[in-house]
Scaffold this motif. Structure first.
Motif, PDB file in Angstrom:
ATOM      1  N   GLU A   1       0.822  -1.220   0.000  1.00 32.98           N
ATOM      2  CA  GLU A   1       0.000   0.000   0.000  1.00 32.98           C
ATOM      3  C   GLU A   1       0.849   1.259   0.000  1.00 32.98           C
ATOM      4  OE1 GLU A   1      -0.003  -1.439   4.375  1.00 32.98           O
ATOM      5  OE2 GLU A   1       0.115  -2.282   2.357  1.00 32.98           O
ATOM      6  N   TYR A   2       2.039   1.200   0.610  1.00 31.75           N
ATOM      7  CA  TYR A   2       2.929   2.366   0.624  1.00 31.75           C
ATOM      8  C   TYR A   2       3.541   2.597  -0.755  1.00 31.75           C
ATOM      9  CZ  TYR A   2       2.437   2.148   5.673  1.00 31.75           C
ATOM     10  OH  TYR A   2       1.918   2.140   6.946  1.00 31.75           O
ATOM     11  N   VAL A   3       3.813   1.519  -1.454  1.00 32.82           N
ATOM     12  CA  VAL A   3       4.306   1.629  -2.831  1.00 32.82           C
ATOM     13  C   VAL A   3       3.220   2.243  -3.706  1.00 32.82           C
ATOM     14  CG1 VAL A   3       5.224   0.384  -4.826  1.00 32.82           C
ATOM     15  CG2 VAL A   3       5.807  -0.369  -2.512  1.00 32.82           C
ATOM     16  N   ASP A   4       1.979   1.795  -3.508  1.00 37.80           N
ATOM     17  CA  ASP A   4       0.844   2.334  -4.272  1.00 37.80           C
ATOM     18  C   ASP A   4       0.673   3.826  -4.027  1.00 37.80           C
ATOM     19  OD1 ASP A   4       0.358  -0.164  -5.259  1.00 37.80           O
ATOM     20  OD2 ASP A   4      -1.315  -0.616  -3.908  1.00 37.80           O
ATOM     21  N   ILE A   5       0.756   4.225  -2.761  1.00 34.92           N
ATOM     22  CA  ILE A   5       0.593   5.634  -2.403  1.00 34.92           C
ATOM     23  C   ILE A   5       1.657   6.493  -3.077  1.00 34.92           C
ATOM     24  CG2 ILE A   5       0.814   7.290  -0.496  1.00 34.92           C
ATOM     25  CD1 ILE A   5      -0.495   5.122   1.299  1.00 34.92           C
ATOM     26  N   LEU A   6       2.884   6.043  -3.010  1.00 35.06           N
ATOM     27  CA  LEU A   6       3.978   6.813  -3.597  1.00 35.06           C
ATOM     28  C   LEU A   6       3.889   6.843  -5.121  1.00 35.06           C
ATOM     29  CD1 LEU A   6       6.961   5.670  -1.347  1.00 35.06           C
ATOM     30  CD2 LEU A   6       6.009   7.969  -1.499  1.00 35.06           C
ATOM     31  N   PHE A   7       3.508   5.720  -5.711  1.00 34.30           N
ATOM     32  CA  PHE A   7       3.402   5.674  -7.170  1.00 34.30           C
ATOM     33  C   PHE A   7       2.304   6.619  -7.668  1.00 34.30           C
ATOM     34  CE2 PHE A   7       1.982   3.647 -11.198  1.00 34.30           C
ATOM     35  CZ  PHE A   7       3.159   3.815 -11.902  1.00 34.30           C
ATOM     36  N   LYS A   8       1.193   6.651  -6.964  1.00 36.54           N
ATOM     37  CA  LYS A   8       0.099   7.565  -7.330  1.00 36.54           C
ATOM     38  C   LYS A   8       0.526   9.017  -7.157  1.00 36.54           C
ATOM     39  CE  LYS A   8      -3.679   4.371  -6.287  1.00 36.54           C
ATOM     40  NZ  LYS A   8      -4.783   4.045  -5.348  1.00 36.54           N
ATOM     41  N   THR A   9       1.254   9.280  -6.078  1.00 40.79           N
ATOM     42  CA  THR A   9       1.748  10.639  -5.825  1.00 40.79           C
ATOM     43  C   THR A   9       2.677  11.089  -6.943  1.00 40.79           C
ATOM     44  OG1 THR A   9       1.614  10.311  -3.421  1.00 40.79           O
ATOM     45  CG2 THR A   9       3.024  12.099  -4.199  1.00 40.79           C
ATOM     46  N   ILE A  10       3.540  10.182  -7.368  1.00 35.45           N
ATOM     47  CA  ILE A  10       4.472  10.497  -8.450  1.00 35.45           C
ATOM     48  C   ILE A  10       3.717  10.745  -9.751  1.00 35.45           C
ATOM     49  CG2 ILE A  10       6.315   9.549  -9.918  1.00 35.45           C
ATOM     50  CD1 ILE A  10       7.287   8.032  -7.373  1.00 35.45           C
ATOM     51  N   ARG A  11       2.767   9.862 -10.090  1.00 33.95           N
ATOM     52  CA  ARG A  11       2.034   9.980 -11.360  1.00 33.95           C
ATOM     53  C   ARG A  11       1.211  11.263 -11.442  1.00 33.95           C
ATOM     54  NH1 ARG A  11      -1.861   7.449 -12.987  1.00 33.95           N
ATOM     55  NH2 ARG A  11      -2.471   6.246 -11.152  1.00 33.95           N
ATOM     56  N   LYS A  12       0.742  11.740 -10.289  1.00 32.21           N
ATOM     57  CA  LYS A  12      -0.092  12.947 -10.281  1.00 32.21           C
ATOM     58  C   LYS A  12       0.725  14.239 -10.227  1.00 32.21           C
ATOM     59  CE  LYS A  12      -4.074  10.737  -8.048  1.00 32.21           C
ATOM     60  NZ  LYS A  12      -4.932  10.709  -6.830  1.00 32.21           N
ATOM     61  N   SER A  13       2.019  14.115 -10.136  1.00 33.13           N
ATOM     62  CA  SER A  13       2.878  15.293  -9.968  1.00 33.13           C
ATOM     63  C   SER A  13       3.229  15.953 -11.295  1.00 33.13           C
ATOM     64  CB  SER A  13       4.162  14.908  -9.245  1.00 33.13           C
ATOM     65  OG  SER A  13       4.979  14.107 -10.086  1.00 33.13           O
TER      66      SER A  13
ATOM     67  N   TYR B   1      12.689  11.839  -5.776  1.00 35.32           N
ATOM     68  CA  TYR B   1      13.071  11.375  -4.433  1.00 35.32           C
ATOM     69  C   TYR B   1      13.146  12.564  -3.472  1.00 35.32           C
ATOM     70  CZ  TYR B   1      15.088   8.822  -0.623  1.00 35.32           C
ATOM     71  OH  TYR B   1      15.265   8.263   0.620  1.00 35.32           O
ATOM     72  N   THR B   2      13.762  13.640  -3.931  1.00 36.70           N
ATOM     73  CA  THR B   2      13.935  14.826  -3.089  1.00 36.70           C
ATOM     74  C   THR B   2      12.607  15.492  -2.752  1.00 36.70           C
ATOM     75  OG1 THR B   2      16.099  15.223  -4.103  1.00 36.70           O
ATOM     76  CG2 THR B   2      15.098  17.061  -2.911  1.00 36.70           C
ATOM     77  N   GLU B   3      11.721  15.607  -3.729  1.00 41.38           N
ATOM     78  CA  GLU B   3      10.504  16.392  -3.552  1.00 41.38           C
ATOM     79  C   GLU B   3       9.264  15.576  -3.187  1.00 41.38           C
ATOM     80  OE1 GLU B   3       9.785  19.390  -6.501  1.00 41.38           O
ATOM     81  OE2 GLU B   3      11.917  19.522  -7.034  1.00 41.38           O
ATOM     82  N   LEU B   4       9.248  14.283  -3.510  1.00 38.88           N
ATOM     83  CA  LEU B   4       8.027  13.502  -3.308  1.00 38.88           C
ATOM     84  C   LEU B   4       8.193  12.302  -2.376  1.00 38.88           C
ATOM     85  CD1 LEU B   4       6.761  13.444  -7.015  1.00 38.88           C
ATOM     86  CD2 LEU B   4       6.097  15.033  -5.199  1.00 38.88           C
ATOM     87  N   ILE B   5       9.306  11.607  -2.472  1.00 40.00           N
ATOM     88  CA  ILE B   5       9.472  10.378  -1.698  1.00 40.00           C
ATOM     89  C   ILE B   5       9.993  10.661  -0.293  1.00 40.00           C
ATOM     90  CG2 ILE B   5      10.630   8.134  -1.571  1.00 40.00           C
ATOM     91  CD1 ILE B   5      10.692   8.111  -4.634  1.00 40.00           C
ATOM     92  N   ALA B   6      11.148  11.296  -0.193  1.00 43.23           N
ATOM     93  CA  ALA B   6      11.749  11.554   1.123  1.00 43.23           C
ATOM     94  C   ALA B   6      10.850  12.366   2.056  1.00 43.23           C
ATOM     95  CB  ALA B   6      13.102  12.244   0.948  1.00 43.23           C
ATOM     96  N   PRO B   7      10.113  13.392   1.560  1.00 46.33           N
ATOM     97  CA  PRO B   7       9.281  14.184   2.475  1.00 46.33           C
ATOM     98  C   PRO B   7       7.916  13.550   2.788  1.00 46.33           C
ATOM     99  CG  PRO B   7       9.929  15.438   0.508  1.00 46.33           C
ATOM    100  CD  PRO B   7      10.144  13.996   0.217  1.00 46.33           C
ATOM    101  N   ASN B   8       7.628  12.385   2.221  1.00 45.93           N
ATOM    102  CA  ASN B   8       6.305  11.787   2.393  1.00 45.93           C
ATOM    103  C   ASN B   8       6.068  11.367   3.844  1.00 45.93           C
ATOM    104  OD1 ASN B   8       4.364   9.273   2.327  1.00 45.93           O
ATOM    105  ND2 ASN B   8       3.974  10.420   0.450  1.00 45.93           N
ATOM    106  N   ASP B   9       5.042  11.938   4.476  1.00 45.25           N
ATOM    107  CA  ASP B   9       4.765  11.684   5.891  1.00 45.25           C
ATOM    108  C   ASP B   9       4.408  10.225   6.161  1.00 45.25           C
ATOM    109  OD1 ASP B   9       5.258  14.295   6.606  1.00 45.25           O
ATOM    110  OD2 ASP B   9       3.167  14.928   6.398  1.00 45.25           O
ATOM    111  N   LYS B  10       3.650   9.624   5.257  1.00 46.79           N
ATOM    112  CA  LYS B  10       3.244   8.228   5.461  1.00 46.79           C
ATOM    113  C   LYS B  10       4.459   7.297   5.409  1.00 46.79           C
ATOM    114  CE  LYS B  10      -1.502   8.698   3.748  1.00 46.79           C
ATOM    115  NZ  LYS B  10      -2.080   8.579   5.108  1.00 46.79           N
ATOM    116  N   LEU B  11       5.389   7.597   4.527  1.00 50.48           N
ATOM    117  CA  LEU B  11       6.609   6.797   4.444  1.00 50.48           C
ATOM    118  C   LEU B  11       7.441   6.969   5.713  1.00 50.48           C
ATOM    119  CD1 LEU B  11       8.459   4.951   2.765  1.00 50.48           C
ATOM    120  CD2 LEU B  11       9.524   7.023   1.830  1.00 50.48           C
TER     121      LEU B  11
END
Length: 314
Positions: free
Chosen positions: A114-126, A151-161
């Motif tokens: 589910e965390y991979v899904d969340i990040l992938f959706k976040t990336i695709r919508k960016s 990674y800098t703008e979307l993955i590392a700062p992700n609160d759920k991650l």
């Protein structure tokens, strides 16, 4: 991979958790320290494994689009630029790296998909993703910059991650910023022709750093009473609760370096523990620690106690 400050922080955390006495067997607690240090490499490899899973997710996503026969032509022939990203393929096809991840049992993202899904959706919508997918430029440098950006703008700062890593292993909370910095540094340097070991850093710069971690822990514990007594003489006007807190522990570690590590300059020790105090203790801690350590150093120097010698003093 590890720098001396992070080693000091890990020793501090282990000492804070240590409930024994000078006469106790320290082997178990020393193993805890080394395990905690080793956990930083696990976190790094877990992040690499996450990038691998995001790459797999892009392949799965494109396959699903192709199966939707009633979709528009663009869906039957999806843009596969993300899937074909040269840096992601370099990571995913890196046998040495993937073998180490598997051996250390860090390929757990398929269980926590589910965390991979969340990040992938976040990336695709960016906007980063849209700009990249529609950019006609191709090549390793271009692909690498995109991965660094997301990674800098979307993955590392992700609160759920961040919450996920905190739940996975509490010490990873402190390790995450260091790991992020290291990962980005390595990604910027990697080339398509780089050896597979390029993204597999050594945990310690050298054997000396590993010995420093063990010695600092052990010598601080074994001299606890002596350091307590010395600190109490310099802090008669200070609240005893402060000395029982993290501040007292940092003072003991600094004293240990003053007395037991002759090659480390006083200034280096003081600066390191002031920075650690600013991050981990109270707002007034750095002033308190600086005042006490400065007084102790002047006393040592006037009495010619525990002289320093080594490369760092030239």
């Amino acid at each position: 991979m590890l720098n001396r400050r992070h080693i000091r922080i890990k020793v501090m955390q282990s000492l804070y958790a240590f409930k024994g006495h000078e006469s106790d067997d320290l082997v178990k607690d020393e193993k805890f320290l080394l395990h905690s240090l080793d956990g930083m490499l696990d976190l790094y490899l877990s992040v690499i494994a996450l990038l691998t899973e995001l790459h797999k997710k892009s392949e799965e996503y494109n396959k699903k689009l192709q199966k939707k026969l009633l979709n528009a032509d663009s869906d039957r022939n999806p843009n596969t630029k993300f899937q074909e990203n040269l840096l992601l393929n370099f990571i995913s096809n890196n046998k040495i790296l993937q073998d180490v991840i598997a051996k250390r049992k860090l390929n757990f993202w398929h269980l926590d998909f589910e965390y991979v899904d969340i990040l992938f959706k976040t990336i695709r919508k960016s906007k980063l993703y849209d700009d990249y997918m529609n950019d006609p430029n191709v090549g390793f440098k271009h692909d690498k910059q995109f991965i660094i950006d997301i990674y800098t703008e979307l993955i590392a700062p992700n609160d759920k991650l961040f919450d996920y890593f905190e739940d996975k292993k509490l010490t990873w909370v402190d390790d995450f910023p260091v790991v992020n910095t290291l990962l980005l540094k390595l990604l910027r340097k990697v080339k398509l022709t780089s050896p597979e070991t390029k993204l597999l850093p050594d945990l310690y710069k050298d054997e000396e750093d590993k010995e420093f971690a063990k010695d600092l822990f052990r010598k601080t514990v074994l001299n606890n009473s002596k350091f307590d007594e010395e600190i109490s003489k310099k802090t008669t006007n200070w609240d005893t609760e402060r000395l029982a807190s993290l501040d007292g522990l940092l003072l003991k570690m600094a004293l240990c370096e003053f007395q037991k590590f002759p090659s480390i300059p006083h200034k280096v020790t003081i600066n390191e523990y002031l920075e650690i105090a600013k991050e981990y203790s109270t707002p007034k801690s750095s002033l308190f620690i600086n005042g006490i350590l400065d007084k102790i150093v002047k006393e040592y120097q006037s009495q010619k106690l525990y002289p320093k010698a080594g490369r760092g003093l030239m």
